[in-house]
Design a protein around this motif. Structure first.
Motif, PDB file in Angstrom:
ATOM      1  N   LEU B  87       3.212   1.973   1.359  1.00 42.12           N
ATOM      2  CA  LEU B  87       3.850   0.824   2.018  1.00 42.12           C
ATOM      3  C   LEU B  87       3.483  -0.431   1.227  1.00 42.12           C
ATOM      4  O   LEU B  87       2.895  -0.345   0.150  1.00 42.12           O
ATOM      5  CB  LEU B  87       3.370   0.720   3.478  1.00 42.12           C
ATOM      6  CG  LEU B  87       3.879   1.801   4.443  1.00 42.12           C
ATOM      7  CD1 LEU B  87       3.167   1.715   5.782  1.00 42.12           C
ATOM      8  CD2 LEU B  87       5.390   1.668   4.653  1.00 42.12           C
ATOM      9  N   ASP B  89       1.355  -3.961   1.148  1.00 43.39           N
ATOM     10  CA  ASP B  89       0.249  -4.612   1.834  1.00 43.39           C
ATOM     11  C   ASP B  89       0.534  -6.106   2.036  1.00 43.39           C
ATOM     12  O   ASP B  89       1.543  -6.632   1.564  1.00 43.39           O
ATOM     13  CB  ASP B  89      -1.085  -4.364   1.118  1.00 43.39           C
ATOM     14  CG  ASP B  89      -1.163  -5.081  -0.231  1.00 43.39           C
ATOM     15  OD1 ASP B  89      -0.491  -6.113  -0.424  1.00 43.39           O
ATOM     16  OD2 ASP B  89      -1.913  -4.590  -1.102  1.00 43.39           O
ATOM     17  N   PHE B 109      -0.881   1.331  14.607  1.00 41.47           N
ATOM     18  CA  PHE B 109       0.430   0.710  14.486  1.00 41.47           C
ATOM     19  C   PHE B 109       0.574  -0.367  15.564  1.00 41.47           C
ATOM     20  O   PHE B 109       0.020  -0.255  16.650  1.00 41.47           O
ATOM     21  CB  PHE B 109       1.532   1.758  14.679  1.00 41.47           C
ATOM     22  CG  PHE B 109       1.549   2.843  13.645  1.00 41.47           C
ATOM     23  CD1 PHE B 109       0.587   3.840  13.638  1.00 41.47           C
ATOM     24  CD2 PHE B 109       2.540   2.869  12.667  1.00 41.47           C
ATOM     25  CE1 PHE B 109       0.602   4.852  12.688  1.00 41.47           C
ATOM     26  CE2 PHE B 109       2.570   3.879  11.713  1.00 41.47           C
ATOM     27  CZ  PHE B 109       1.603   4.866  11.721  1.00 41.47           C
ATOM     28  N   ILE B 146      -0.521  -1.156  10.659  1.00 38.22           N
ATOM     29  CA  ILE B 146       0.853  -0.926  10.189  1.00 38.22           C
ATOM     30  C   ILE B 146       1.823  -1.498  11.212  1.00 38.22           C
ATOM     31  O   ILE B 146       1.796  -1.117  12.386  1.00 38.22           O
ATOM     32  CB  ILE B 146       1.129   0.581  10.010  1.00 38.22           C
ATOM     33  CG1 ILE B 146       0.110   1.187   9.032  1.00 38.22           C
ATOM     34  CG2 ILE B 146       2.557   0.802   9.506  1.00 38.22           C
ATOM     35  CD1 ILE B 146       0.265   2.686   8.844  1.00 38.22           C
ATOM     36  N   LEU B 172       0.011  -3.722   6.777  1.00 38.13           N
ATOM     37  CA  LEU B 172       1.009  -2.992   5.993  1.00 38.13           C
ATOM     38  C   LEU B 172       2.388  -3.147   6.611  1.00 38.13           C
ATOM     39  O   LEU B 172       2.561  -3.047   7.823  1.00 38.13           O
ATOM     40  CB  LEU B 172       0.642  -1.503   5.931  1.00 38.13           C
ATOM     41  CG  LEU B 172      -0.667  -1.170   5.214  1.00 38.13           C
ATOM     42  CD1 LEU B 172      -0.975   0.314   5.358  1.00 38.13           C
ATOM     43  CD2 LEU B 172      -0.578  -1.556   3.741  1.00 38.13           C
ATOM     44  N   THR B 173       3.361  -3.379   5.745  1.00 41.22           N
ATOM     45  CA  THR B 173       4.745  -3.460   6.185  1.00 41.22           C
ATOM     46  C   THR B 173       5.601  -2.728   5.156  1.00 41.22           C
ATOM     47  O   THR B 173       5.064  -2.077   4.264  1.00 41.22           O
ATOM     48  CB  THR B 173       5.179  -4.932   6.385  1.00 41.22           C
ATOM     49  OG1 THR B 173       6.505  -4.966   6.908  1.00 41.22           O
ATOM     50  CG2 THR B 173       5.099  -5.734   5.107  1.00 41.22           C
ATOM     51  N   ILE B 179       8.789   2.704   7.168  1.00 39.03           N
ATOM     52  CA  ILE B 179       7.843   2.632   8.279  1.00 39.03           C
ATOM     53  C   ILE B 179       8.121   3.745   9.280  1.00 39.03           C
ATOM     54  O   ILE B 179       7.199   4.384   9.799  1.00 39.03           O
ATOM     55  CB  ILE B 179       7.912   1.237   8.946  1.00 39.03           C
ATOM     56  CG1 ILE B 179       7.337   0.193   7.983  1.00 39.03           C
ATOM     57  CG2 ILE B 179       7.167   1.229  10.274  1.00 39.03           C
ATOM     58  CD1 ILE B 179       7.535  -1.236   8.410  1.00 39.03           C
TER      59      ILE B 179
END
Lengths: 148, 238
Positions: B87, B89, B109, B146, B172-173, B179
């Motif tokens: 993913l 950061d 999450f 996340i 994190l995205t 996702i």
């Protein structure tokens, strides 16, 4: 404001005392009021408290208002057995005489939205609870990093 | 002691958590020891003389109480959930889970527009991290947050949000599909509500995942986990 001045004079007791301070309006008692400190970039904040109806007639809590937020709503976080959390809007909570409503992390909370400037931990924010058939009940909510 | 080490256990709602076995001592179980507490008792030989069983009662009790401290039962590996992923950061760089080998990871999450559970969970995970940092284990532990709200939780937004918790959390995205794929790997369900409205939110799973140094899922916790329990579990994997 009187109680604030009083507590400020009691060294060492400030945080606990403020977290435990009660605001009463005759028949309604508001306790354990606090706001969770969040990063300044957050658009929302959650507030918690307990509200007890010591009067002899039912009241209905409808919402809240505060200068720092464009909108304040009563929300509930419902968590199911398989770990799903969901936010639901509460349109009102009726408190019969003797009833107590508990707003606490992971459950019912006061959701402040459109917060222009997030207050820092240690600050106090005046929030007024509103009712359908009762005067507003206002109190200073201390901003805390962790549940008191 | 017994109460300490089992605190929070009742809240666990996951099949990946090891079931506590009852002590196979038959009639020798002393009064006052619940079946759940006597975990560490080895199976006695079949010829175990019943006459001795009563005398062992106090010993069993001691073992049961000491069982919380050491040696502890190894956390089982969850083979149904988990896996590597990449993913973005909160500094905008690529983040690959596999690069965390050698570190124990605490991962969960959420989304930053959530006012109640998400900041509370971040605060609790941060407290675990600070406990571990105080114990000198900071460089072997990595908390991850996340988002499933990439539209609002951009790297720039996460960069302003996550460091506030002062716990070295990496936010994190990524793309929505990326996702969602990670969420599926970990059995996380999320559903946007109020779609199209300016103020939408999510119905979502709120588990916290404990990953060992090989990136394998070892335990799931509810978001209101016991801080000491998680701290102990992390240390058992270091």
């Amino acid at each position: 404001m009187m109680y604030k001045a009083f507590f400020n004079g009691v060294a060492g007791a400030a945080l606990l005392a403020l977290a435990g301070a009660a605001s009463a309006d005759g028949d309604l008692v508001l306790e354990k009021a606090w706001l969770r400190a969040v990063p300044p970039v957050s658009p929302t904040m959650a507030g918690y408290f307990t509200l007890r109806n010591d009067g002899d007639r039912a009241v209905e809590l409808k919402g809240a208002k505060t200068d720092i937020a464009g909108m304040a709503m009563l929300h509930d976080t419902e968590t199911t057995d398989d770990g799903q959390a969901r936010m639901v809007h509460l349109s009102g909570i009726t408190l019969e005489p003797g009833d107590q409503a508990t707003f606490a992390p992971g459950g019912k909370h006061l959701m402040l939205m459109k917060v222009a400037e997030i207050p820092e931990a240690g600050e106090q924010v005046e929030i007024c609870l509103t009712f359908s058939d009762h005067d507003d009940l206002c109190a200073d909510f201390p901003v805390l990093r962790d549940a008191p | 002691m017994g109460a300490d080490c089992t605190a929070g256990e009742g809240k666990l709602r996951t099949p990946t958590v090891a079931k506590r076995r009852t002590a196979p001592l038959g009639g020798a179980r002393p009064a006052g020891v619940s079946s759940g507490a006597a975990v560490m008792i080895p199976e006695p030989p079949m010829t175990f003389p019943r006459a001795l069983a009563g005398r062992l009662g106090p010993l069993v009790l001691l073992l049961a109480l000491a069982g919380c401290a050491e040696p502890r039962e190894e956390l089982p590996v969850n083979t149904r959930l988990g896996g590597d992923f990449t993913l973005t950061d909160h500094n905008g760089g690529a983040f690959r889970l596999a690069d965390q080998r050698g570190r124990v990871v605490l991962m969960f999450f959420g989304y930053t527009h959530c006012p109640d559970i998400c900041p509370a969970t971040l605060a609790r995970v941060s407290q675990v991290y600070r406990n571990l940092r105080d114990a000198g284990d900071a460089d072997r532990v990595q908390p991850l947050f996340i988002t499933f709200d990439p539209a609002r939780d951009t790297p720039e937004h996460l960069r302003e949000y996550v460091p506030w918790f002062k716990a070295n959390v990496i936010g994190l995205t990524g793309g929505e599909a990326e996702i969602r794929a990670v969420a599926e790997q970990y059995g996380v369900v999320f559903l946007k509500s109020g779609e199209g409205e300016p103020e939408y939110d999510f119905t979502h799973s709120d588990y916290v995942y404990l990953l060992d140094q090989q990136g394998r899922v070892r335990k799931l916790y509810p978001s209101d986990f016991n801080i000491d329990e998680v701290t102990d579990d992390v240390q058992s994997l270091l």
